[in-house]
Each structure stands twice: as C-alpha cells, then as structure tokens.
Design an enzyme around this catalytic site. Structure first.
Site, PDB file in Angstrom:
ATOM      1  N   GLY A  65       0.827  -1.205   0.000  1.00 46.91           N
ATOM      2  CA  GLY A  65       0.000   0.000   0.000  1.00 46.91           C
ATOM      3  C   GLY A  65       0.853   1.244   0.000  1.00 46.91           C
ATOM      4  CB  ALA A  66       4.359   1.541  -0.665  1.00 45.26           C
TER       5      ALA A  66
ATOM      6  CG  ASP B  85      -5.676  -8.596  -4.779  1.00 45.45           C
ATOM      7  OD1 ASP B  85      -5.493  -8.401  -3.558  1.00 45.45           O
ATOM      8  OD2 ASP B  85      -6.758  -9.012  -5.233  1.00 45.45           O
ATOM      9  CB  VAL B  86      -1.728  -7.743  -0.447  1.00 48.55           C
ATOM     10  CG1 VAL B  86      -0.713  -6.664  -0.803  1.00 48.55           C
ATOM     11  CG2 VAL B  86      -3.019  -7.137   0.087  1.00 48.55           C
TER      12      VAL B  86
ATOM     13  CB  SER C 179      -7.377   0.788  12.231  1.00 51.59           C
ATOM     14  OG  SER C 179      -8.314   1.835  12.437  1.00 51.59           O
TER      15      SER C 179
ATOM     16  CE1 TYR D 193      -9.797  -0.313   7.818  1.00 51.96           C
ATOM     17  CE2 TYR D 193     -10.564   0.845   9.776  1.00 51.96           C
ATOM     18  CZ  TYR D 193      -9.579   0.590   8.849  1.00 51.96           C
ATOM     19  OH  TYR D 193      -8.358   1.219   8.953  1.00 51.96           O
TER      20      TYR D 193
ATOM     21  CE  LYS E 273      -6.603  -2.025   8.657  1.00 54.21           C
ATOM     22  NZ  LYS E 273      -5.303  -2.281   8.003  1.00 54.21           N
TER      23      LYS E 273
END
Length: 249
Positions: free
Chosen positions: A10-11, A60-61, A139, A152, A156
């Site tokens: 996601g860099a 796609d991870v 998060s 979500y 996390k």
C-alpha cells in the site's frame, strides 16, 4: 551498516509512501508495492532522488500467486527481504445489517489474509538471516470500535491479535512482529474518505486528540522506522499507538 531490503505494501501514497521513504533514509532498499505498480512511480522516484534504492511492485496482496511474483521480483532485484510493512488495506462504512458475505470476505481478504500471505512469503528469508522485522499497520478503530465500521474495525482487530501470535511464533528466529494503529492521520485515502463521509469539522476532531493536532503520515513512518531498527530487537508483539493520545489504554 548492514544491507537490508524491505517491502512496504500500500505504498503508492499516504502512510505506505511515508514508510517507504523513511526506511530508505536509513539505507534500506525498498520494494514499493501497491495494487497498481504504475502508481508507485512517484514514491520510487522520490526515494531515488534522495539517493536511495527502490523498486516498484504491483499485486493484489490477497492473491497469493500475484504476491509471490511480486516478492520474487523484489528478491531477484534487491536481495532477500528482511523487513515487511503490511500497510495495504481497505476501509468500509457498511451498516451491520446491510453487510453481505461478499463484502465481509473482501475486506478480510485484503486486511487480514493479505498480511498473512506476504508474511509467509518473506518468512524464509528472515529465518535464513536469523533477523527480521514485520510491522503491521492496524487501526485505532480496532481498539475503540466504530459505528458502521464493524467489518473494517474487526478486521483490524484481527491484525492486532495476529501480530501477538506471530511475535510469539517467530521470536526464536530473531524476527520481531509489532503493529501500529494510527489515529486521525490526514493525507491518506482512508482518512479523506472518513472526513468526506462523516463531515466532521477539524476543530471538533481536534477536541478528541490530546496533543491538539492531526497526525501526518510521517508520524506513523517514524514509529515504523524505529520498530525496524536494529536497536528495537527486544520489542515484539506490541501495539504502538500513534494517535496523539486519542487512545490511551
């Protein structure tokens, strides 16, 4: 200085880009990974312009085959991977009663399965070296919960508990695993989506942050760099909150 190679997921922008640049400042070669390899160009160029070494990677991870190709490309070009920053993720604002199985599975695939896949793919390199650093970006909603973000925030939360278990399993090999749950960090895709959706005035948001300022991607990157440092080898399984004091337990 020992030569190290990192992959940051996601860099292309936001926290991932900041972590990539910060690690490069410490002489670490960085595989800059995002869903679209072309989007990594700015991060890679910024690192090279500053005298660092970087390589754009795309996958796609949550797709093991794609991730394996990206990791192999990084290893072939830069060397064995000894640092992994699992930052890639997606947010979700679906009310609980409207969540579908498909939506739930998609969020968990990227936010939970993705870090698992990438960690598995680099683990042998770290074991062979007897040294490794894995930093998972979780998060603050995993710590507090969030309305209309059950999918979500729970994903996390899984990252937090996965970090603790990985730390215990990998510790004997010289590998540390920690997680950073950011809070109220501006300049990221997710934070801007939150602001647009909930229309929270900045002055109201600041009242929830004891240091009375919003976070910047560099705040997370600095903590990430510390966790990846040689001197942080006795820190593992920890949740390092970078949130201006919004979460204090």
């Amino acid at each position: 200085m020992t030569y190290r190679v990192a992959i940051v997921t996601g860099a292309a922008a936001g926290i991932g880009a900041a972590c990539s640049k910060r690690l490069a400042q410490d002489g670490i070669a960085v595989g800059v990974l995002d869903l679209d390899e072309a989007r990594c160009a700015d991060t890679v160029q910024a690192i090279k312009d500053a005298g660092g070494t970087a390589l754009a990677l795309g996958c796609d991870v949550s797709n093991r085959a794609q991730a394996a190709v990206a990791v192999a490309k990084c290893r072939d070009a830069l060397g064995p991977i000894s640092i992994l920053v699992n930052n890639a993720g997606v947010t979700d604002f679906t009310p609980f009663e409207e969540l579908t199985d498909e939506r739930w599975d998609m969020v968990y695939a990227i936010n939970v399965r993705g870090p698992m896949i990438l960690s598995q793919l680099v683990l042998k390199d770290m074991k062979d070296a007897g040294w490794g650093r894995i930093v998972n970006i979780s998060s603050s909603s995993a710590q507090t919960g969030a309305i209309n973000m059950i999918c979500y925030s729970s994903s996390k939360g899984a990252v937090v508990t996965m970090t603790r278990s990985m730390a215990q399993e990998f510790g004997p090999y010289g590998i540390t695993v920690n997680n950073i749950p950011p809070g109220s960090v501006m300049g990221t895709i997710m934070s801007e989506a939150n602001r647009e959706r909930f229309q929270i005035p900045t002055e109201v948001l600041l009242q929830t942050v004891p240091v009375r300022r919003l976070g910047e991607p560099d705040d997370i990157a600095n903590a990430c760099a510390w966790l990846c440092h040689e001197a942080s080898g006795y820190v593992t399984g920890q949740t390092i909150g970078v949130n201006g004091g919004r979460v204090v337990t």
